[in-house]
Design a protein around this motif. Structure first.
Motif, PDB file in Angstrom:
ATOM      1  N   GLY A 135       0.868  -1.186   0.000  1.00  0.00           N
ATOM      2  CA  GLY A 135       0.000   0.000   0.000  1.00  0.00           C
ATOM      3  C   GLY A 135       0.899   1.228   0.000  1.00  0.00           C
ATOM      4  N   SER A 136       0.416   2.350  -0.528  1.00  0.00           N
ATOM      5  CA  SER A 136       1.257   3.553  -0.464  1.00  0.00           C
ATOM      6  C   SER A 136       1.408   3.992   0.990  1.00  0.00           C
ATOM      7  CB  SER A 136       0.705   4.681  -1.334  1.00  0.00           C
ATOM      8  OG  SER A 136      -0.617   5.007  -0.982  1.00  0.00           O
ATOM      9  N   ASN A 137       0.506   3.534   1.841  1.00  0.00           N
ATOM     10  CA  ASN A 137       0.657   3.790   3.281  1.00  0.00           C
ATOM     11  C   ASN A 137       2.029   3.374   3.803  1.00  0.00           C
ATOM     12  OD1 ASN A 137      -1.807   4.617   5.182  1.00  0.00           O
ATOM     13  ND2 ASN A 137      -2.590   3.747   3.299  1.00  0.00           N
ATOM     14  N   PHE A 147      -5.278  13.628   5.517  1.00  0.00           N
ATOM     15  CA  PHE A 147      -5.394  12.182   5.722  1.00  0.00           C
ATOM     16  C   PHE A 147      -4.784  11.790   7.088  1.00  0.00           C
ATOM     17  CE2 PHE A 147      -3.801   7.894   3.905  1.00  0.00           C
ATOM     18  CZ  PHE A 147      -5.026   7.274   4.122  1.00  0.00           C
ATOM     19  N   ASN A 184      -7.738  13.671   1.036  1.00  0.00           N
ATOM     20  CA  ASN A 184      -8.804  12.849   1.582  1.00  0.00           C
ATOM     21  C   ASN A 184      -8.912  13.251   3.052  1.00  0.00           C
ATOM     22  OD1 ASN A 184     -10.445  10.809   2.520  1.00  0.00           O
ATOM     23  ND2 ASN A 184      -8.891   9.215   2.374  1.00  0.00           N
ATOM     24  N   ASP A 224       1.251  13.235  -1.641  1.00  0.00           N
ATOM     25  CA  ASP A 224       0.412  12.035  -1.738  1.00  0.00           C
ATOM     26  C   ASP A 224      -0.600  12.212  -2.867  1.00  0.00           C
ATOM     27  OD1 ASP A 224      -1.524  10.057  -1.358  1.00  0.00           O
ATOM     28  OD2 ASP A 224      -1.501  10.213   0.826  1.00  0.00           O
ATOM     29  N   ALA A 226      -2.720   9.841  -4.222  1.00  0.00           N
ATOM     30  CA  ALA A 226      -3.517   8.607  -4.298  1.00  0.00           C
ATOM     31  C   ALA A 226      -4.679   8.720  -5.287  1.00  0.00           C
ATOM     32  CB  ALA A 226      -4.059   8.251  -2.914  1.00  0.00           C
ATOM     33  N   TYR A 227      -5.143   9.952  -5.543  1.00  0.00           N
ATOM     34  CA  TYR A 227      -6.335  10.140  -6.399  1.00  0.00           C
ATOM     35  C   TYR A 227      -6.030  10.921  -7.667  1.00  0.00           C
ATOM     36  CZ  TYR A 227      -8.545   8.766  -2.041  1.00  0.00           C
ATOM     37  OH  TYR A 227      -8.894   8.083  -0.911  1.00  0.00           O
ATOM     38  N   THR A 285      -0.974   5.003  -5.761  1.00  0.00           N
ATOM     39  CA  THR A 285      -1.477   3.719  -5.273  1.00  0.00           C
ATOM     40  C   THR A 285      -2.243   2.938  -6.337  1.00  0.00           C
ATOM     41  OG1 THR A 285      -2.811   2.668  -3.546  1.00  0.00           O
ATOM     42  CG2 THR A 285      -3.632   4.750  -4.408  1.00  0.00           C
ATOM     43  N   SER A 296      -4.703   1.136  -5.110  1.00  0.00           N
ATOM     44  CA  SER A 296      -5.910   0.855  -4.320  1.00  0.00           C
ATOM     45  C   SER A 296      -7.148   1.549  -4.849  1.00  0.00           C
ATOM     46  CB  SER A 296      -5.714   1.318  -2.869  1.00  0.00           C
ATOM     47  OG  SER A 296      -4.685   0.599  -2.250  1.00  0.00           O
ATOM     48  N   LYS A 297      -6.994   2.659  -5.540  1.00  0.00           N
ATOM     49  CA  LYS A 297      -8.146   3.458  -5.880  1.00  0.00           C
ATOM     50  C   LYS A 297      -8.574   3.185  -7.321  1.00  0.00           C
ATOM     51  CE  LYS A 297      -7.979   4.669  -1.718  1.00  0.00           C
ATOM     52  NZ  LYS A 297      -7.122   5.639  -1.079  1.00  0.00           N
ATOM     53  N   ARG A 347      -3.075  -4.556  -1.371  1.00  0.00           N
ATOM     54  CA  ARG A 347      -2.107  -3.676  -0.735  1.00  0.00           C
ATOM     55  C   ARG A 347      -0.865  -3.439  -1.607  1.00  0.00           C
ATOM     56  NH1 ARG A 347      -4.021  -0.966   0.758  1.00  0.00           N
ATOM     57  NH2 ARG A 347      -2.700  -0.136   2.391  1.00  0.00           N
TER      58      ARG A 347
HETATM   59  C1  LIG Z   1      -6.532   5.727   0.005  1.00  0.00           C
HETATM   60  C2  LIG Z   1      -5.419   6.664   0.272  1.00  0.00           C
HETATM   61  C3  LIG Z   1      -4.108   6.256   0.147  1.00  0.00           C
HETATM   62  C4  LIG Z   1      -3.780   4.895  -0.360  1.00  0.00           C
HETATM   63  O1  LIG Z   1      -3.504   4.000   0.594  1.00  0.00           O
HETATM   64  P1  LIG Z   1      -2.961   2.554   0.179  1.00  0.00           P
HETATM   65  O2  LIG Z   1      -2.109   2.214   1.337  1.00  0.00           O
HETATM   66  O3  LIG Z   1      -2.181   2.711  -1.080  1.00  0.00           O
HETATM   67  O4  LIG Z   1      -4.155   1.704   0.020  1.00  0.00           O
HETATM   68  C5  LIG Z   1      -3.088   7.164   0.374  1.00  0.00           C
HETATM   69  N1  LIG Z   1      -3.360   8.430   0.680  1.00  0.00           N
HETATM   70  C6  LIG Z   1      -4.625   8.873   0.772  1.00  0.00           C
HETATM   71  C7  LIG Z   1      -4.861  10.304   1.045  1.00  0.00           C
HETATM   72  C8  LIG Z   1      -5.679   7.994   0.598  1.00  0.00           C
HETATM   73  O5  LIG Z   1      -6.924   8.427   0.734  1.00  0.00           O
END
Ligand SMILES: *Cc1c(COP(=O)(O)O)cnc(C)c1O
Length: 380
Positions: free
Chosen positions: A97-99, A123, A170, A197, A199-200, A227, A229-230, A238
């Motif tokens: 995950g980028s987390n 976030f 986010n 970040d 992510a979107y 990421t 994930s989106k 992940r």
């Molecule tokens: C969803 C999101 C992520 C992505 O998280 P992952 O670990 O890649 O799933 C990262 N930053 C923000 C702001 C998000 O909303």
């Protein structure tokens, strides 16, 4: 009591007082609890179209190979991403995950006595990863629902090691534009890490939106995270990545676990990158949803924050109560108490059918409010 000892190891105070991240609730859990079926989840900014069909096919082929360790260097995926982004593959760091990349930035650069800076509306993970490494989180006031990059720059101190900014952010869905970003970046000292970040980023249509990758050579401490994930619909596997300097990427590679990105995640992400059709369909769906929800909010007289992402923050009043009432109608959204937006909920865009169901449920819930529903709960 004198002479008495704690029973067992002492958990550090900063960890004991840490508020755990509260994810969107899984459909199965909600349905089991409420005894309902057929719920829809619009709570975690996932892709309502599901994973890319190309990724699914690649996963099926790869399943029989999961007794093997994955490629620790994720060479195939890294090379493909590098070609796609036009960067040296050695500048890419893959994460669980980028987390994980957000966390690596903190582990690498911040510790006790150091400050990690971000906007108060950002976030929540930024706060979690700062506290986890013993650093001091510092929050700059937002401007309305937007990051205020000037306010962030003003809070830089000699102790600041890392700054997190999300574009789009986010849970607000807001962006900052090129001029603001360039002014900000120029104000950040070269020894401070800037985590951008994105992510979107795929969902943004604004012409003045800055592409973080284009700024890598303007600031030696820039880390751009993205990421799968989106838009790619692979949240459950992940996988995400960061793009940064050769030096920082090399340091993160030393710090990360040897097999941090699992085999299935690597395979699926590699295939998903080729699925232009799925990405385009996902973008188109989000554009339609933005219109659909925006009309619905206008009709219902609700204030929503203009969004550049695949979700929207809307002021319903009594966010927790509205979330709960929607839950009983089979619509899972996200309350925003953790962000201090007690009068808001965050709704992830769904398919056309899911959106329509959610809009009808919201209308019913807010209609009931006058008859003793959530608005009454707010007064309690
Ligand atoms: C969803 C999101 C992520 C992505 O998280 P992952 O670990 O890649 O799933 C990262 N930053 C923000 C702001 C998000 O909303």
């Amino acid at each position: 009591m004198s002479g008495s000892r704690a029973r067992g190891p002492v958990i550090p105070e900063r960890i004991r007082s840490l508020t755990p991240y509260k994810p969107g609730r899984p459909i199965e859990e909600v349905e089991r609890e409420l005894g309902i079926r057929g719920s829809i989840k619009l709570a975690s900014n996932e892709n309502p179209l599901g994973p890319s069909p190309l990724a699914l096919a690649a996963l099926t082929d790869a399943l029989a190979g999961v007794h093997r360790y994955p490629d620790g260097g994720a060479v195939v995926l890294t090379e493909k991403l590098a070609a796609r982004l036009g960067v040296d593959p050695r500048r890419i760091v893959l994460g669980n995950g980028s987390n994980e990349v957000l966390e690596l930035a903190c582990r690498l650069f911040a510790g006790p006595g150091d400050e990690v800076l971000f906007s108060a509306d950002a976030f929540l993970v930024y706060q979690l990863v700062s506290i986890a490494v013993g650093a001091t989180p510092v929050k700059a006031p937002p401007h309305g629902f937007e990051h205020d990059l000037d306010a962030l720059a003003e809070r830089l101190t000699p102790s600041t090691r890392v700054v997190f900014v999300a574009n789009p952010n986010n849970p607000t869905g807001t962006i900052f534009r090129r001029r603001e970003w360039e002014t900000f970046l120029a104000r950040v000292p070269e020894d401070v890490v800037v985590v951008l970040d994105e992510a979107y980023f795929e969902f943004v249509d604004d012409e003045l939106y800055p592409d973080g990758i284009a700024y890598l050579d303007r600031h030696p401490g820039l880390v751009v995270t993205r990421t799968f994930s989106k838009i790619h619909g692979l949240a459950g596997l992940r996988i995400g990545y960061g793009v940064t300097s050769l030096e920082i990427a090399d340091a993160m590679a030393r710090l990360r676990q040897p097999f941090n990105v699992n085999l299935l995640a690597q395979v699926a992400a590699t295939a998903a990158l080729d699925d232009e059709a799925h990405v385009e369909a996902s973008k188109a769906l989000v554009r339609e949803s933005r219109q659909r929800w925006s009309s619905a909010f206008a009709r219902l007289g609700l204030d929503a924050v203009p969004t550049h992402a695949n979700f929207v923050l809307v002021r319903t009043g009594a966010g927790a109560a509205v979330t709960d009432a929607l839950l009983h109608r089979g619509v899972i959204v996200r309350p925003m108490d953790a962000y201090g937006f007690r009068d808001h909920v965050r709704i992830t865009f769904g398919t056309a059918d899911e959106d329509e169901r959610a809009i009808a449920a919201l209308e019913a819930v807010l209609g009931n409010a006058t008859a003793g529903g959530p608005a009454a709960a707010r007064a309690r």
